[in-house]
Design a protein around this motif. Structure first.
Motif, PDB file in Angstrom:
ATOM      1  N   ASP A 130       0.828  -1.209   0.000  1.00 34.61           N
ATOM      2  CA  ASP A 130       0.000   0.000   0.000  1.00 34.61           C
ATOM      3  C   ASP A 130       0.862   1.258   0.000  1.00 34.61           C
ATOM      4  N   ALA A 131       1.989   1.205   0.697  1.00 30.99           N
ATOM      5  CA  ALA A 131       2.899   2.352   0.732  1.00 30.99           C
ATOM      6  C   ALA A 131       3.447   2.633  -0.664  1.00 30.99           C
ATOM      7  N   ILE A 132       3.854   1.589  -1.360  1.00 32.32           N
ATOM      8  CA  ILE A 132       4.392   1.754  -2.712  1.00 32.32           C
ATOM      9  C   ILE A 132       3.335   2.352  -3.632  1.00 32.32           C
ATOM     10  N   THR A 133       2.114   1.871  -3.520  1.00 35.77           N
ATOM     11  CA  THR A 133       1.018   2.422  -4.321  1.00 35.77           C
ATOM     12  C   THR A 133       0.813   3.899  -4.010  1.00 35.77           C
ATOM     13  N   SER A 134       0.845   4.238  -2.742  1.00 40.51           N
ATOM     14  CA  SER A 134       0.660   5.628  -2.327  1.00 40.51           C
ATOM     15  C   SER A 134       1.785   6.521  -2.845  1.00 40.51           C
ATOM     16  N   PHE A 135       3.015   6.037  -2.767  1.00 45.04           N
ATOM     17  CA  PHE A 135       4.144   6.822  -3.274  1.00 45.04           C
ATOM     18  C   PHE A 135       4.024   7.039  -4.782  1.00 45.04           C
ATOM     19  N   HIS A 136       3.593   6.015  -5.497  1.00 44.21           N
ATOM     20  CA  HIS A 136       3.426   6.160  -6.947  1.00 44.21           C
ATOM     21  C   HIS A 136       2.328   7.171  -7.284  1.00 44.21           C
ATOM     22  N   LYS A 137       1.282   7.204  -6.489  1.00 44.60           N
ATOM     23  CA  LYS A 137       0.224   8.202  -6.706  1.00 44.60           C
ATOM     24  C   LYS A 137       0.770   9.609  -6.479  1.00 44.60           C
ATOM     25  N   ALA A 138       1.578   9.762  -5.450  1.00 46.20           N
ATOM     26  CA  ALA A 138       2.180  11.072  -5.180  1.00 46.20           C
ATOM     27  C   ALA A 138       3.115  11.476  -6.316  1.00 46.20           C
ATOM     28  N   LEU A 139       3.853  10.516  -6.841  1.00 48.86           N
ATOM     29  CA  LEU A 139       4.781  10.820  -7.931  1.00 48.86           C
ATOM     30  C   LEU A 139       4.054  11.122  -9.238  1.00 48.86           C
ATOM     31  N   ALA A 140       2.807  10.672  -9.356  1.00 48.42           N
ATOM     32  CA  ALA A 140       2.012  11.026 -10.534  1.00 48.42           C
ATOM     33  C   ALA A 140       1.710  12.523 -10.531  1.00 48.42           C
ATOM     34  N   ILE A 196      12.819   9.172  -2.315  1.00 48.61           N
ATOM     35  CA  ILE A 196      13.681   8.543  -1.308  1.00 48.61           C
ATOM     36  C   ILE A 196      12.880   7.581  -0.434  1.00 48.61           C
ATOM     37  N   HIS A 197      11.693   7.991  -0.023  1.00 46.73           N
ATOM     38  CA  HIS A 197      10.864   7.093   0.796  1.00 46.73           C
ATOM     39  C   HIS A 197      10.442   5.864  -0.005  1.00 46.73           C
ATOM     40  N   LEU A 198      10.172   6.048  -1.277  1.00 41.94           N
ATOM     41  CA  LEU A 198       9.840   4.908  -2.133  1.00 41.94           C
ATOM     42  C   LEU A 198      11.036   3.961  -2.226  1.00 41.94           C
ATOM     43  N   ALA A 199      12.218   4.514  -2.410  1.00 40.03           N
ATOM     44  CA  ALA A 199      13.425   3.684  -2.472  1.00 40.03           C
ATOM     45  C   ALA A 199      13.633   2.934  -1.157  1.00 40.03           C
ATOM     46  N   ARG A 200      13.428   3.612  -0.041  1.00 39.65           N
ATOM     47  CA  ARG A 200      13.561   2.944   1.268  1.00 39.65           C
ATOM     48  C   ARG A 200      12.562   1.804   1.401  1.00 39.65           C
ATOM     49  N   THR A 201      11.364   2.007   0.909  1.00 37.36           N
ATOM     50  CA  THR A 201      10.350   0.952   0.965  1.00 37.36           C
ATOM     51  C   THR A 201      10.766  -0.226   0.097  1.00 37.36           C
ATOM     52  N   TYR A 202      11.324   0.062  -1.070  1.00 30.65           N
ATOM     53  CA  TYR A 202      11.826  -1.020  -1.917  1.00 30.65           C
ATOM     54  C   TYR A 202      12.977  -1.759  -1.236  1.00 30.65           C
TER      55      TYR A 202
END
Length: 109
Positions: free
Chosen positions: A13-23, A33-39
Motif C-alpha cells: 500500500d505504501a508503494i502504491t501511495s508513493f506512486h500516486k504522489a509521484l504522478a 527517497i521514501h519509495l526507495a527505502r520501501t523497496y
C-alpha cells in the motif's frame, strides 16, 4: 500517507501511495527517497538503487539522505569504492547543509 503505511509495514500500500504522489510531482525528492527505502525493506534492491541513482543524478544531487541510502546499497552489494564515495559525499553534504534552506530567504537579501 505512503510514509505512514511504510512505517506500519504495509509496504504494498505504501508503494502504491508513493506512486500516486509521484504522478502529481514525479521529481519530488522526499517521495522518491521514501519509495526507495520501501523497496529496500521489501528486498527490491535493484529498483531502489535505480531510483536513488536517478535522484542523485538529478534534482536530488544535494540530498544527503539519497546518497546515504545509495551508499548502503553499494556497501551491501560489495561495491566498496562506490559505497565509500557515496557515504563520504553524504557526509560532506550533511556537514555543509544549512538548518533551513536558503530558498526561504526573501528575494531582497
Amino acid at each position: 500517507f505512503g510514509y505512514l503505511l511504510s512505517i506500519q509495514k504495509q509496504y504494498a500500500d505504501a508503494i502504491t501511495s508513493f506512486h500516486k504522489a509521484l504522478a502529481i510531482d514525479g521529481n519530488h525528492v522526499p517521495t522518491l527517497i521514501h519509495l526507495a527505502r520501501t523497496y529496500i525493506e521489501t528486498d527490491n534492491i535493484d529498483i531502489a538503487e535505480g531510483l536513488l541513482e536517478s535522484v542523485t543524478k538529478g534534482s536530488g544531487w544535494d540530498c544527503a539522505e539519497a546518497w546515504l541510502y545509495l551508499g548502503k546499497i553499494c556497501q551491501n552489494t560489495n561495491r566498496v569504492k562506490r559505497a565509500k564515495d557515496c557515504l563520504w559525499y553524504a557526509l560532506d553534504l550533511e556537514e555543509s547543509s544549512p538548518v533551513r534552506p536558503f530558498s526561504i530567504l526573501p528575494a531582497c537579501l
